[in-house]
Motif scaffolding. Structure first.
Motif, PDB file in Angstrom:
ATOM      1  N   PRO A  62       1.950 -29.549 -13.864  1.00  0.00           N
ATOM      2  CA  PRO A  62       1.840 -30.844 -14.496  1.00  0.00           C
ATOM      3  C   PRO A  62       2.846 -31.038 -15.414  1.00  0.00           C
ATOM      4  O   PRO A  62       3.453 -32.056 -15.921  1.00  0.00           O
ATOM      5  N   ALA A  63       3.635 -30.007 -16.154  1.00  0.00           N
ATOM      6  CA  ALA A  63       4.669 -29.926 -17.072  1.00  0.00           C
ATOM      7  C   ALA A  63       5.878 -30.643 -16.398  1.00  0.00           C
ATOM      8  O   ALA A  63       6.739 -31.044 -17.213  1.00  0.00           O
ATOM      9  N   ASP A  64       5.951 -30.636 -15.147  1.00  0.00           N
ATOM     10  CA  ASP A  64       7.208 -31.190 -14.332  1.00  0.00           C
ATOM     11  C   ASP A  64       6.952 -32.714 -14.076  1.00  0.00           C
ATOM     12  O   ASP A  64       8.023 -33.180 -13.681  1.00  0.00           O
ATOM     13  N   LEU A  65       5.860 -32.979 -14.042  1.00  0.00           N
ATOM     14  CA  LEU A  65       5.621 -34.578 -13.669  1.00  0.00           C
ATOM     15  C   LEU A  65       6.271 -35.596 -14.496  1.00  0.00           C
ATOM     16  O   LEU A  65       5.761 -35.384 -15.792  1.00  0.00           O
ATOM     17  N   ARG A  66       7.115 -36.413 -14.019  1.00  0.00           N
ATOM     18  CA  ARG A  66       7.715 -37.318 -15.120  1.00  0.00           C
ATOM     19  C   ARG A  66       7.483 -38.783 -15.286  1.00  0.00           C
ATOM     20  O   ARG A  66       7.705 -39.357 -16.255  1.00  0.00           O
ATOM     21  N   THR A  78      -5.978 -46.322  -9.766  1.00  0.00           N
ATOM     22  CA  THR A  78      -5.837 -45.710 -11.246  1.00  0.00           C
ATOM     23  C   THR A  78      -6.747 -44.717 -11.589  1.00  0.00           C
ATOM     24  O   THR A  78      -7.151 -44.335 -12.718  1.00  0.00           O
ATOM     25  N   GLY A  79      -7.501 -44.134 -10.379  1.00  0.00           N
ATOM     26  CA  GLY A  79      -8.589 -43.205 -10.782  1.00  0.00           C
ATOM     27  C   GLY A  79      -8.493 -41.995 -11.531  1.00  0.00           C
ATOM     28  O   GLY A  79      -9.362 -41.713 -12.378  1.00  0.00           O
ATOM     29  N   ALA A  80      -7.226 -41.522 -11.388  1.00  0.00           N
ATOM     30  CA  ALA A  80      -7.038 -40.234 -12.094  1.00  0.00           C
ATOM     31  C   ALA A  80      -5.776 -40.383 -13.324  1.00  0.00           C
ATOM     32  O   ALA A  80      -5.455 -39.420 -14.005  1.00  0.00           O
ATOM     33  N   LEU A  81      -5.507 -41.653 -13.723  1.00  0.00           N
ATOM     34  CA  LEU A  81      -4.547 -42.050 -14.453  1.00  0.00           C
ATOM     35  C   LEU A  81      -4.876 -41.538 -16.001  1.00  0.00           C
ATOM     36  O   LEU A  81      -3.803 -40.685 -16.409  1.00  0.00           O
ATOM     37  N   ALA A  82      -5.862 -41.540 -16.556  1.00  0.00           N
ATOM     38  CA  ALA A  82      -6.108 -41.047 -17.772  1.00  0.00           C
ATOM     39  C   ALA A  82      -6.171 -39.510 -17.954  1.00  0.00           C
ATOM     40  O   ALA A  82      -5.332 -38.992 -18.856  1.00  0.00           O
ATOM     41  N   ARG A  83      -6.408 -39.027 -17.050  1.00  0.00           N
ATOM     42  CA  ARG A  83      -6.512 -37.312 -16.976  1.00  0.00           C
ATOM     43  C   ARG A  83      -5.078 -36.948 -16.774  1.00  0.00           C
ATOM     44  O   ARG A  83      -4.546 -35.927 -17.243  1.00  0.00           O
ATOM     45  N   ALA A  87      -3.005 -34.329 -18.951  1.00  0.00           N
ATOM     46  CA  ALA A  87      -2.023 -33.313 -18.585  1.00  0.00           C
ATOM     47  C   ALA A  87      -0.892 -32.919 -18.219  1.00  0.00           C
ATOM     48  O   ALA A  87      -0.425 -31.818 -18.240  1.00  0.00           O
ATOM     49  N   ALA A  88      -0.121 -34.209 -18.251  1.00  0.00           N
ATOM     50  CA  ALA A  88       1.197 -34.055 -18.051  1.00  0.00           C
ATOM     51  C   ALA A  88       1.857 -34.824 -19.053  1.00  0.00           C
ATOM     52  O   ALA A  88       2.283 -36.062 -19.160  1.00  0.00           O
ATOM     53  N   PRO A  89       2.171 -34.047 -20.144  1.00  0.00           N
ATOM     54  CA  PRO A  89       2.615 -34.850 -21.601  1.00  0.00           C
ATOM     55  C   PRO A  89       4.176 -35.406 -21.243  1.00  0.00           C
ATOM     56  O   PRO A  89       4.231 -36.110 -22.167  1.00  0.00           O
ATOM     57  N   ARG A  90       4.782 -35.138 -20.371  1.00  0.00           N
ATOM     58  CA  ARG A  90       6.189 -35.760 -20.447  1.00  0.00           C
ATOM     59  C   ARG A  90       6.200 -36.930 -19.358  1.00  0.00           C
ATOM     60  O   ARG A  90       7.187 -37.630 -19.170  1.00  0.00           O
TER      61      ARG A  90
END
Length: 266
Positions: A62-66, A78-83, A87-90
């Protein structure tokens, strides 16, 4: 969720399916590009949220998703967008302002985590350049098709999708008559206005996308279509406004629909 697979060099498909009564299954795909500054295109259905996240995090930390590109605001994108944003702060969201407004009816996305784009926009993501286009068929005014100029991939959102009896990963593995039968249904079902469209105007985005000469076409609702077969989907799309309006449960003259695919487009 179904097992992930690759559609091209470092392009990972996160696939699922939505059963359509009396018609078959509609593929529901999201796409992960892991190279460079990793980017996710769409975020799956709410009903698949946990499985979607498990599949995604098996492919990337998750940390690598930009970047999270949302092609439009429908729930199956958009089903998982909020989560994901938790999880992916960057990760930043890249979408149309209309889609952002509609998504914001459900939850807030911090302004510093959003970049908006319109048809005609271009965005550089590391060494990847994306251009944004209005796809030929759509059911949300915020819909964007995305073309990746670095590898020639067209992410066409809902457009160019199909409904089939059994989902396959690749267009070449499907019965073509079945594919195009479902193609005619889905592309009219999501865009019933095509029966009222000026055909010359409808052809403009078809020709614009065809001029990009995609190396592969990836619909949120279809199999991987590779370069040699892509022109056939543009030809089929060009005929959509000449077909009668599709209504759920309506009896179609399928032979007439298939015959339409044998008629050259002017």
């Amino acid at each position: 969720m179904k097992a992930t697979y690759t559609a091209g060099p470092d392009i990972h498909v996160l696939p699922s399916a939505l059963p359509i009564p009396d018609l078959g299954d509609q593929p529901v795909n999201a796409f992960l590009l892991r190279s460079g500054r990793p980017m996710l295109v769409d975020t799956g259905m709410p009903v698949d949220r946990e499985g979607f996240l498990d599949s995604l995090w098996s492919l990337i930390d998750p940390a690598d998703l930009r970047w999270i590109v949302v092609t439009h605001d429908d729930r199956d994108h958009t089903g998982a967008l909020a989560r994901l944003l938790e999880a992916a702060p960057r990760a930043k969201v890249l979408t149309n302002a209309i889609s952002l407004t509609r998504i914001s009816e459900e939850f807030d996305i911090p302004q510093d985590r959003v970049v908006t784009a319109n048809p005609g926009s271009r965005v550089k993501i590391g060494d990847r350049e994306l251009s944004f286009h209005r796809p030929p068929t759509f059911d949300s005014p915020g819909t964007l098709a995305v073309f990746d100029h670095s590898d020639g991939t067209l992410y066409s959102s809902d457009s160019f999708g199909t409904v089939v009896g059994e989902i396959t990963q690749d267009f070449a593995d499907l019965d073509e008559a079945e594919f195009f039968r479902g193609f005619d249904v889905l592309n009219r079902a999501i865009a019933p206005w095509t029966a009222l469209a000026d055909e010359a105007k409808f052809l403009r985005p078809v020709r614009e996308l065809a001029a990009l000469r995609p190396a592969r076409l990836l619909s949120a609702h279809g199999p991987t279509v590779r370069e040699e077969a892509v022109p056939r989907l543009f030809e089929a799309m060009a005929r959509i406004p000449s077909l009668p309006a599709w209504l759920p449960g309506a009896d179609l003259d399928l032979e007439a629909v298939l015959d339409a695919h044998e008629t050259p487009t002017g």
